[in-house]
Design a protein around this motif. Structure first.
Motif, PDB file in Angstrom:
ATOM      1  N   ARG A 225      56.149  -2.274   2.299  1.00 54.35           N
ATOM      2  CA  ARG A 225      55.472  -1.957   1.037  1.00 54.35           C
ATOM      3  C   ARG A 225      55.191  -0.465   1.063  1.00 54.35           C
ATOM      4  N   LEU A 226      55.147   0.153  -0.111  1.00 55.85           N
ATOM      5  CA  LEU A 226      55.091   1.608  -0.191  1.00 55.85           C
ATOM      6  C   LEU A 226      53.953   2.088  -1.089  1.00 55.85           C
ATOM      7  N   LEU A 227      53.469   3.298  -0.787  1.00 57.93           N
ATOM      8  CA  LEU A 227      52.353   3.873  -1.529  1.00 57.93           C
ATOM      9  C   LEU A 227      52.556   5.383  -1.615  1.00 57.93           C
ATOM     10  N   ARG A 228      52.628   5.907  -2.809  1.00 56.44           N
ATOM     11  CA  ARG A 228      52.849   7.349  -2.963  1.00 56.44           C
ATOM     12  C   ARG A 228      51.597   8.133  -2.586  1.00 56.44           C
ATOM     13  N   LEU A 229      51.799   9.283  -1.952  1.00 57.71           N
ATOM     14  CA  LEU A 229      50.712  10.160  -1.561  1.00 57.71           C
ATOM     15  C   LEU A 229      50.859  11.503  -2.260  1.00 57.71           C
ATOM     16  N   ALA A 230      49.814  11.941  -2.914  1.00 59.17           N
ATOM     17  CA  ALA A 230      49.830  13.292  -3.474  1.00 59.17           C
ATOM     18  C   ALA A 230      49.710  14.277  -2.320  1.00 59.17           C
ATOM     19  N   CYS A 231      50.619  15.238  -2.255  1.00 59.29           N
ATOM     20  CA  CYS A 231      50.620  16.200  -1.147  1.00 59.29           C
ATOM     21  C   CYS A 231      51.236  17.501  -1.636  1.00 59.29           C
ATOM     22  N   GLU A 232      50.487  18.570  -1.522  1.00 66.83           N
ATOM     23  CA  GLU A 232      50.932  19.860  -2.057  1.00 66.83           C
ATOM     24  C   GLU A 232      52.231  20.336  -1.424  1.00 66.83           C
ATOM     25  N   HIS A 233      52.360  20.158  -0.116  1.00 67.11           N
ATOM     26  CA  HIS A 233      53.514  20.716   0.596  1.00 67.11           C
ATOM     27  C   HIS A 233      54.644  19.709   0.820  1.00 67.11           C
ATOM     28  N   ALA A 234      54.456  18.484   0.360  1.00 66.71           N
ATOM     29  CA  ALA A 234      55.493  17.460   0.502  1.00 66.71           C
ATOM     30  C   ALA A 234      55.497  16.617  -0.768  1.00 66.71           C
ATOM     31  N   PRO A 235      56.208  17.066  -1.795  1.00 70.18           N
ATOM     32  CA  PRO A 235      56.117  16.439  -3.118  1.00 70.18           C
ATOM     33  C   PRO A 235      56.595  14.991  -3.169  1.00 70.18           C
ATOM     34  N   HIS A 236      57.360  14.545  -2.184  1.00 66.16           N
ATOM     35  CA  HIS A 236      57.841  13.161  -2.181  1.00 66.16           C
ATOM     36  C   HIS A 236      57.127  12.307  -1.137  1.00 66.16           C
ATOM     37  N   ALA A 237      56.011  12.772  -0.615  1.00 64.18           N
ATOM     38  CA  ALA A 237      55.342  12.066   0.478  1.00 64.18           C
ATOM     39  C   ALA A 237      54.882  10.672   0.055  1.00 64.18           C
ATOM     40  N   TYR A 238      55.021   9.748   0.980  1.00 66.62           N
ATOM     41  CA  TYR A 238      54.507   8.401   0.733  1.00 66.62           C
ATOM     42  C   TYR A 238      54.129   7.749   2.053  1.00 66.62           C
ATOM     43  N   LEU A 239      53.428   6.635   1.955  1.00 65.14           N
ATOM     44  CA  LEU A 239      53.033   5.847   3.118  1.00 65.14           C
ATOM     45  C   LEU A 239      53.828   4.549   3.108  1.00 65.14           C
ATOM     46  N   GLU A 240      54.408   4.226   4.240  1.00 64.60           N
ATOM     47  CA  GLU A 240      55.172   2.996   4.395  1.00 64.60           C
ATOM     48  C   GLU A 240      54.423   2.036   5.308  1.00 64.60           C
ATOM     49  N   ILE A 241      54.196   0.820   4.844  1.00 70.49           N
ATOM     50  CA  ILE A 241      53.673  -0.252   5.679  1.00 70.49           C
ATOM     51  C   ILE A 241      54.852  -1.153   6.009  1.00 70.49           C
ATOM     52  N   ILE A 242      55.141  -1.305   7.310  1.00 71.07           N
ATOM     53  CA  ILE A 242      56.361  -1.997   7.706  1.00 71.07           C
ATOM     54  C   ILE A 242      56.058  -3.054   8.763  1.00 71.07           C
ATOM     55  N   ALA A 243      56.817  -4.136   8.712  1.00 70.51           N
ATOM     56  CA  ALA A 243      56.655  -5.235   9.672  1.00 70.51           C
ATOM     57  C   ALA A 243      57.989  -5.942   9.857  1.00 70.51           C
ATOM     58  N   ILE A 244      58.092  -6.657  10.954  1.00 71.36           N
ATOM     59  CA  ILE A 244      59.267  -7.495  11.182  1.00 71.36           C
ATOM     60  C   ILE A 244      59.245  -8.647  10.178  1.00 71.36           C
ATOM     61  N   ARG A 245      60.390  -8.924   9.578  1.00 68.73           N
ATOM     62  CA  ARG A 245      60.486 -10.005   8.599  1.00 68.73           C
ATOM     63  C   ARG A 245      60.729 -11.324   9.336  1.00 68.73           C
ATOM     64  N   PRO A 246      59.856 -12.306   9.130  1.00 64.92           N
ATOM     65  CA  PRO A 246      60.003 -13.572   9.853  1.00 64.92           C
ATOM     66  C   PRO A 246      61.368 -14.230   9.602  1.00 64.92           C
ATOM     67  N   GLN A 247      61.926 -14.771  10.657  1.00 68.02           N
ATOM     68  CA  GLN A 247      63.208 -15.486  10.617  1.00 68.02           C
ATOM     69  C   GLN A 247      64.399 -14.607  10.230  1.00 68.02           C
ATOM     70  N   ALA A 248      64.192 -13.312  10.123  1.00 66.77           N
ATOM     71  CA  ALA A 248      65.306 -12.430   9.761  1.00 66.77           C
ATOM     72  C   ALA A 248      66.067 -12.017  11.018  1.00 66.77           C
ATOM     73  N   THR A 249      67.366 -12.108  10.966  1.00 60.20           N
ATOM     74  CA  THR A 249      68.210 -11.645  12.062  1.00 60.20           C
ATOM     75  C   THR A 249      68.838 -10.313  11.656  1.00 60.20           C
ATOM     76  N   PRO A 250      68.522  -9.228  12.368  1.00 54.81           N
ATOM     77  CA  PRO A 250      69.102  -7.937  11.995  1.00 54.81           C
ATOM     78  C   PRO A 250      70.628  -7.984  11.983  1.00 54.81           C
ATOM     79  N   THR A 251      71.229  -7.290  11.040  1.00 52.31           N
ATOM     80  CA  THR A 251      72.683  -7.197  11.019  1.00 52.31           C
ATOM     81  C   THR A 251      73.183  -6.173  12.019  1.00 52.31           C
ATOM     82  N   ARG A 252      72.276  -5.400  12.591  1.00 52.37           N
ATOM     83  CA  ARG A 252      72.625  -4.482  13.668  1.00 52.37           C
ATOM     84  C   ARG A 252      73.137  -5.295  14.856  1.00 52.37           C
TER      85      ARG A 252
END
Length: 231
Positions: free
Chosen positions: A48-75
């Motif tokens: 899930r993502l959340l945009r952050l206002a930041c003077e020196h990084a106009p595209h800055a955002y916060l990412e909340i990340i977790a392993i997806r249950p029962q998902a098998t990576p294609t890697r």
């Protein structure tokens, strides 16, 4: 032709044991619900993502990340997920203390060249992978440096490197009411980390001597908040 933007902070990575725990943490800590994200088939994760206002990084955002249950990576089997998400010690901390800031990602004009520059300094940032995920606006594509063992390096203080395609995800994110006022790094070998950041064109990123840590100062609807990694 428009020149690519210079190297800069792209996003902060908050890891969670489950995405639901990450969303609840965001609402309780920052006072807002994170916006939609997506699934990463390559690594078997979702965010899930959340945009952050930041003077020196106009595209800055916060990412909340977790392993997806029962998902098998294609890697390929045997390769680890990004951001140390397969590390038992990190997962134990998340289970005990809840979601936490663990890493950051820097966008660079040429991720292959930047990865080689770090390699010349003795940092194996890993191969550059092509990744993508579907969004309502179309397919989001990027290239990112990820080690086979998934390690972040220097306790998470050395950034993962990313180069976006034609679209940046922050372009579709609404304002969140949260501002990133400062983002600082510390490491026992601060000169080594600073030299690596200078080489990448990230000289403005503050680095201090001390335990490996990342610290983000945020202004939120609930007042100032400090996110600090517990590495």
């Amino acid at each position: 032709m428009t020149s690519p933007p210079p190297a800069q902070l792209d996003h902060l990575v908050v890891a969670a044991r489950t995405l639901a725990e990450g969303v609840a943490w965001c609402e309780a800590t920052l006072g807002v619900a994170p916006g939609p994200g997506g699934e990463h088939a390559l690594f078997g994760t979702h965010n899930r993502l959340l945009r952050l206002a930041c003077e020196h990084a106009p595209h800055a955002y916060l990412e909340i990340i977790a392993i997806r249950p029962q998902a098998t990576p294609t890697r390929p089997a045997g390769l680890k997920r990004w951001f140390d998400l397969d590390d038992p010690a990190l997962q134990a901390r998340l289970a005990q203390h809840g979601p936490q800031l663990v890493h950051w990602v820097a966008s660079v004009p040429d991720v292959v060249a930047a990865t080689r520059q770090l390699g010349a300094l003795g940092f194996d940032r890993g191969p550059v992978l092509a990744a993508s995920r579907p969004t309502p606006q179309g397919l989001l594509q990027w290239r990112i440096s990820v080690r086979d063992d998934g390690q972040r390096l220097l306790g998470g203080a050395l950034p993962t490197l990313i180069q976006w395609g034609d679209t940046h995800p922050a372009d579709a994110m609404p304002a969140s009411g949260i501002a990133l006022r400062s983002f600082t790094l510390s490491h026992p070998d601060a000169p080594q980390l600073q030299h690596a950041l200078d080489t990448l064109g990230l000289s403005a990123m503050p680095v201090a001597p001390g335990p490996a840590a990342l610290t983000a100062q945020l202004d939120t609807p609930q007042g100032p908040r400090t996110l600090r990694s517990a590495i």
